[in-house]
Structure formats: C-alpha cells, structure tokens
Design a protein around this motif. Structure first.
Motif, PDB file in Angstrom:
ATOM      1  N   UNK A  14       0.779  -1.228   0.000  1.00  0.00           N
ATOM      2  CA  UNK A  14       0.000   0.000   0.000  1.00  0.00           C
ATOM      3  C   UNK A  14       0.812   1.281   0.000  1.00  0.00           C
ATOM      4  N   UNK A  15       1.806   1.427   0.883  1.00  0.00           N
ATOM      5  CA  UNK A  15       2.577   2.678   0.877  1.00  0.00           C
ATOM      6  C   UNK A  15       3.266   2.956  -0.457  1.00  0.00           C
ATOM      7  N   UNK A  16       3.811   1.925  -1.096  1.00  0.00           N
ATOM      8  CA  UNK A  16       4.463   2.127  -2.390  1.00  0.00           C
ATOM      9  C   UNK A  16       3.440   2.506  -3.459  1.00  0.00           C
ATOM     10  N   UNK A  17       2.266   1.880  -3.417  1.00  0.00           N
ATOM     11  CA  UNK A  17       1.212   2.220  -4.375  1.00  0.00           C
ATOM     12  C   UNK A  17       0.755   3.666  -4.183  1.00  0.00           C
ATOM     13  N   UNK A  18       0.592   4.072  -2.931  1.00  0.00           N
ATOM     14  CA  UNK A  18       0.187   5.452  -2.647  1.00  0.00           C
ATOM     15  C   UNK A  18       1.243   6.445  -3.127  1.00  0.00           C
ATOM     16  N   UNK A  19       2.495   6.130  -2.902  1.00  0.00           N
ATOM     17  CA  UNK A  19       3.577   7.016  -3.348  1.00  0.00           C
ATOM     18  C   UNK A  19       3.589   7.140  -4.867  1.00  0.00           C
ATOM     19  N   UNK A  20       3.385   6.020  -5.559  1.00  0.00           N
ATOM     20  CA  UNK A  20       3.325   6.060  -7.023  1.00  0.00           C
ATOM     21  C   UNK A  20       2.150   6.910  -7.501  1.00  0.00           C
ATOM     22  N   UNK A  21       1.002   6.754  -6.857  1.00  0.00           N
ATOM     23  CA  UNK A  21      -0.197   7.509  -7.234  1.00  0.00           C
ATOM     24  C   UNK A  21       0.021   8.998  -7.030  1.00  0.00           C
ATOM     25  N   UNK A  22       0.553   9.385  -5.874  1.00  0.00           N
ATOM     26  CA  UNK A  22       0.777  10.806  -5.593  1.00  0.00           C
ATOM     27  C   UNK A  22       1.797  11.387  -6.560  1.00  0.00           C
ATOM     28  N   UNK A  23       2.861  10.643  -6.820  1.00  0.00           N
ATOM     29  CA  UNK A  23       3.884  11.114  -7.757  1.00  0.00           C
ATOM     30  C   UNK A  23       3.292  11.331  -9.139  1.00  0.00           C
ATOM     31  N   UNK A  24       2.513  10.367  -9.619  1.00  0.00           N
ATOM     32  CA  UNK A  24       1.887  10.491 -10.939  1.00  0.00           C
ATOM     33  C   UNK A  24       0.918  11.671 -10.972  1.00  0.00           C
ATOM     34  N   UNK A  25       0.141  11.849  -9.903  1.00  0.00           N
ATOM     35  CA  UNK A  25      -0.806  12.968  -9.859  1.00  0.00           C
ATOM     36  C   UNK A  25      -0.089  14.312  -9.842  1.00  0.00           C
ATOM     37  N   UNK A  26       1.008  14.415  -9.096  1.00  0.00           N
ATOM     38  CA  UNK A  26       1.758  15.670  -9.045  1.00  0.00           C
ATOM     39  C   UNK A  26       2.449  15.973 -10.365  1.00  0.00           C
ATOM     40  N   UNK A  27       2.972  14.941 -11.012  1.00  0.00           N
ATOM     41  CA  UNK A  27       3.608  15.154 -12.321  1.00  0.00           C
ATOM     42  C   UNK A  27       2.591  15.570 -13.375  1.00  0.00           C
ATOM     43  N   UNK A  33      -8.169  15.717  -4.228  1.00  0.00           N
ATOM     44  CA  UNK A  33      -7.884  14.505  -3.467  1.00  0.00           C
ATOM     45  C   UNK A  33      -7.104  13.497  -4.298  1.00  0.00           C
ATOM     46  N   UNK A  34      -6.250  12.772  -3.616  1.00  0.00           N
ATOM     47  CA  UNK A  34      -5.468  11.711  -4.251  1.00  0.00           C
ATOM     48  C   UNK A  34      -5.851  10.411  -3.550  1.00  0.00           C
ATOM     49  N   UNK A  35      -6.497   9.515  -4.267  1.00  0.00           N
ATOM     50  CA  UNK A  35      -6.879   8.242  -3.668  1.00  0.00           C
ATOM     51  C   UNK A  35      -6.667   7.121  -4.664  1.00  0.00           C
ATOM     52  N   UNK A  36      -6.349   5.950  -4.107  1.00  0.00           N
ATOM     53  CA  UNK A  36      -6.196   4.768  -4.944  1.00  0.00           C
ATOM     54  C   UNK A  36      -7.573   4.306  -5.376  1.00  0.00           C
ATOM     55  N   UNK A  37      -7.735   4.090  -6.665  1.00  0.00           N
ATOM     56  CA  UNK A  37      -9.007   3.637  -7.195  1.00  0.00           C
ATOM     57  C   UNK A  37      -8.909   2.165  -7.574  1.00  0.00           C
ATOM     58  N   UNK A  38     -10.028   1.598  -7.906  1.00  0.00           N
ATOM     59  CA  UNK A  38     -10.064   0.224  -8.380  1.00  0.00           C
ATOM     60  C   UNK A  38      -9.154   0.058  -9.597  1.00  0.00           C
ATOM     61  N   UNK A  39      -9.183   1.035 -10.484  1.00  0.00           N
ATOM     62  CA  UNK A  39      -8.362   0.977 -11.694  1.00  0.00           C
ATOM     63  C   UNK A  39      -6.862   1.011 -11.367  1.00  0.00           C
ATOM     64  N   UNK A  40      -6.473   1.803 -10.367  1.00  0.00           N
ATOM     65  CA  UNK A  40      -5.061   1.877  -9.960  1.00  0.00           C
ATOM     66  C   UNK A  40      -4.565   0.526  -9.459  1.00  0.00           C
ATOM     67  N   UNK A  41      -5.329  -0.075  -8.576  1.00  0.00           N
ATOM     68  CA  UNK A  41      -4.906  -1.348  -7.987  1.00  0.00           C
ATOM     69  C   UNK A  41      -4.996  -2.469  -9.017  1.00  0.00           C
ATOM     70  N   UNK A  42      -6.008  -2.424  -9.873  1.00  0.00           N
ATOM     71  CA  UNK A  42      -6.129  -3.424 -10.926  1.00  0.00           C
ATOM     72  C   UNK A  42      -4.940  -3.345 -11.882  1.00  0.00           C
ATOM     73  N   UNK A  43      -4.539  -2.137 -12.250  1.00  0.00           N
ATOM     74  CA  UNK A  43      -3.372  -1.967 -13.128  1.00  0.00           C
ATOM     75  C   UNK A  43      -2.116  -2.511 -12.460  1.00  0.00           C
TER      76      UNK A  43
END
Length: 78
Positions: A14-27, A33-43
């Motif tokens: 989870x922490x690594x997934x959250x970090x990847x999500x936040x990094x991608x959103x900031x870039x 809001x930044x949240x992990x979605x079904x699509x994020x975890x499925x990917x």
C-alpha cells in the motif's frame, strides 16, 4: 482494504502504491484529493512481475491436510 483483498494485493504494498499515485498525480498537475481507485490497484495487480497463477501452484505444492501425519501427543507430565 476491499480493493486489496479483491485484487490479491498485500497491504504491505500500500505505501508504495500510494507514493506512485501521488507522484503520478503531481507530475500530471492534478489538484484535489489523491486516492487509490479500483483501476489503480487493478493496473498494479495485472502488471506484477510474477504470474497470477503462481499463487495456486504454491498452494498445490503442499500436501493435503488429510495426508499429513501428526506427531504422537505426549502426556502433559512427561
């Protein structure tokens, strides 16, 4: 938690997934809001380096519980 269970992703990832999500959103300069979605975890689950079929193979390698022998129980006073 439901998404982790649904896609067989360990909570320790989870922490690594959250970090990847936040990094991608900031870039991508996404605001809000930044949240992990079904699509994020499925990917993530589909892009793992090991095949999904590896988990059943590991489980199949163990002998069935009915075939396992138990050690003889000793009385508590011995």
């Amino acid at each position: 938690m439901e998404l982790f269970l649904k896609h067989h992703v360990g909570i320790q990832e989870g922490p690594a997934l959250c970090a990847q999500k936040i990094t991608a959103d900031l870039e991508a300069d996404r605001q809000g809001d930044h949240e992990l979605t079904n699509e994020d975890i499925l990917a993530y689950a589909t892009d793992r380096p090991w095949p999904r079929s590896a988990r059943p193979r590991r489980a199949a390698a163990a002998p069935p519980a009915a075939n396992r022998t138990r050690p003889a129980r000793q009385p508590w006073w011995r």
